[in-house]
Design a protein around this motif. Structure first.
Motif, PDB file in Angstrom:
ATOM      1  N   LEU A  91       0.862  -1.170   0.000  1.00 61.98           N
ATOM      2  CA  LEU A  91       0.000   0.000   0.000  1.00 61.98           C
ATOM      3  C   LEU A  91       0.905   1.227   0.000  1.00 61.98           C
ATOM      4  O   LEU A  91       1.709   1.412   0.916  1.00 61.98           O
ATOM      5  CB  LEU A  91      -0.901   0.010   1.240  1.00 61.98           C
ATOM      6  N   LEU A  92       0.790   2.045  -1.019  1.00 57.51           N
ATOM      7  CA  LEU A  92       1.657   3.210  -1.096  1.00 57.51           C
ATOM      8  C   LEU A  92       1.336   4.209   0.009  1.00 57.51           C
ATOM      9  O   LEU A  92       2.217   4.769   0.635  1.00 57.51           O
ATOM     10  CB  LEU A  92       1.516   3.877  -2.460  1.00 57.51           C
ATOM     11  N   ARG A  93       0.052   4.457   0.253  1.00 53.01           N
ATOM     12  CA  ARG A  93      -0.326   5.409   1.293  1.00 53.01           C
ATOM     13  C   ARG A  93      -1.757   5.121   1.734  1.00 53.01           C
ATOM     14  O   ARG A  93      -2.626   4.883   0.905  1.00 53.01           O
ATOM     15  CB  ARG A  93      -0.226   6.843   0.777  1.00 53.01           C
ATOM     16  N   VAL A  94      -1.969   5.138   3.046  1.00 55.24           N
ATOM     17  CA  VAL A  94      -3.305   4.934   3.595  1.00 55.24           C
ATOM     18  C   VAL A  94      -3.604   6.101   4.528  1.00 55.24           C
ATOM     19  O   VAL A  94      -2.852   6.348   5.465  1.00 55.24           O
ATOM     20  CB  VAL A  94      -3.410   3.611   4.383  1.00 55.24           C
ATOM     21  N   LYS A  95      -4.673   6.807   4.244  1.00 52.92           N
ATOM     22  CA  LYS A  95      -5.087   7.908   5.107  1.00 52.92           C
ATOM     23  C   LYS A  95      -6.128   7.363   6.072  1.00 52.92           C
ATOM     24  O   LYS A  95      -7.278   7.143   5.704  1.00 52.92           O
ATOM     25  CB  LYS A  95      -5.662   9.059   4.288  1.00 52.92           C
ATOM     26  N   VAL A 142      -9.996   6.765  16.172  1.00 54.35           N
ATOM     27  CA  VAL A 142     -10.529   7.093  14.850  1.00 54.35           C
ATOM     28  C   VAL A 142      -9.824   6.279  13.774  1.00 54.35           C
ATOM     29  O   VAL A 142     -10.452   5.710  12.878  1.00 54.35           O
ATOM     30  CB  VAL A 142     -10.376   8.598  14.566  1.00 54.35           C
ATOM     31  N   ALA A 143      -8.491   6.211  13.853  1.00 54.92           N
ATOM     32  CA  ALA A 143      -7.715   5.505  12.831  1.00 54.92           C
ATOM     33  C   ALA A 143      -8.086   4.030  12.764  1.00 54.92           C
ATOM     34  O   ALA A 143      -8.263   3.463  11.679  1.00 54.92           O
ATOM     35  CB  ALA A 143      -6.227   5.655  13.114  1.00 54.92           C
ATOM     36  N   ASN A 144      -8.223   3.384  13.903  1.00 50.45           N
ATOM     37  CA  ASN A 144      -8.531   1.956  13.913  1.00 50.45           C
ATOM     38  C   ASN A 144      -9.942   1.672  13.425  1.00 50.45           C
ATOM     39  O   ASN A 144     -10.204   0.617  12.836  1.00 50.45           O
ATOM     40  CB  ASN A 144      -8.326   1.381  15.318  1.00 50.45           C
ATOM     41  N   MET A 145     -10.858   2.597  13.644  1.00 50.70           N
ATOM     42  CA  MET A 145     -12.201   2.418  13.091  1.00 50.70           C
ATOM     43  C   MET A 145     -12.130   2.323  11.574  1.00 50.70           C
ATOM     44  O   MET A 145     -12.754   1.457  10.954  1.00 50.70           O
ATOM     45  CB  MET A 145     -13.110   3.575  13.509  1.00 50.70           C
ATOM     46  N   GLY A 146     -11.360   3.232  10.958  1.00 55.41           N
ATOM     47  CA  GLY A 146     -11.222   3.205   9.512  1.00 55.41           C
ATOM     48  C   GLY A 146     -10.551   1.936   9.026  1.00 55.41           C
ATOM     49  O   GLY A 146     -10.972   1.340   8.026  1.00 55.41           O
TER      50      GLY A 146
END
Length: 255
Positions: A43-47, A59-63
């Protein structure tokens, strides 16, 4: 096929001048992580945190789990759901740590340990019961104890108090407790912390205080506050998976 998603939550830390302004992770020798990365999905980038939302692991783990981060309204309610505690949209949920203050009085004591030495569940249980009897003995309060030093205070009818200004305990180690008195909404809860400090003077453990943070409401989906009966996901509790009633964001969710 089984897959593992490895989340190095917080491992990057911050740039450090002693490391030529690299983060500890960037400066570290990580042959095992490098080997895993070579075999992992690229994965090049994950927001993980959409613009405008609170920056943090909740918040991050929900996504990352495929949930809709926009329904996030604080941390404690998510932990309550993961612990099997029914959520009521009229109530406020506050993470309540069993903690350690160092000092003779609440006014001069500093927060020295946000987990009271990672207090085990069996040692924490009688302390929680003491708190229920001596501090949270009003019908508006329900003190839940999922495990270890982690408690959740449920405030009946307290939804109107959200959001509050409560400092995460792990961010203020070494700071005076009395410096975080907050405003009108926070003052009654600071008084509860003060009362707990008097009640917990002789527990036989490192726990002599509580610390409130992570105030929240039941997560709100597109149809309003969530109740039981919506789509399910899983959350970890005491090493087991439990159902929670939180909707998934869907395959088209932008993160």
């Amino acid at each position: 096929m089984k897959r593992i998603t490895l989340i190095l939550d917080g491992s990057a830390d911050r740039p450090n001048a002693a490391l030529m302004n690299k983060t500890p992770l960037a400066a570290a020798n990580t042959p095992n992580l490098d080997a895993l990365a070579q075999k992992a999905t690229k994965l090049l980038r994950v927001k993980t945190i959409p613009d405008g939302l609170e920056i943090g692991s909740a918040v991050a783990n929900m996504g990352l789990l495929g949930l809709d981060p926009h329904m996030y309204r604080g941390r404690a309610a998510l932990e309550a759901a993961g612990s099997g505690i029914p959520l009521d949209p009229n109530n406020l949920y506050i993470r309540t740590n069993l903690a350690t203050l160092t000092g003779d009085s609440y006014d001069t004591a500093v927060l020295s340990d946000y987990s009271a030495g990672e207090l085990p569940t069996d040692k924490a249980a009688p302390i929680v019961e003491l708190l229920r009897q001596r501090v949270f003995n009003s019908p508006e309060y329900v003190l839940h104890h999922p495990e270890s030093f982690r408690c959740i205070l449920e405030v009946k009818g307290g939804a109107k108090l959200y959001p509050m200004q409560l400092a995460p305990a792990h961010d203020i180690i070494g700071c005076r407790a009395a410096d975080f008195s907050g405003g009108e909404k926070e003052r009654p809860f600071m008084e509860l912390q003060r009362r707990a400090f008097e009640v917990l003077k002789n527990t036989g453990t490192k726990c002599n205080a509580i610390w409130f943070w992570g105030d929240s409401l039941a997560p709100e989906g597109r149809g309003g506050p969530l109740r039981a009966g919506r789509n399910h996901t899983y959350a970890r509790h005491n090493g087991r998976r439990k159902h929670t009633h939180i909707p998934h964001g869907g395959s088209g969710q932008k993160l």
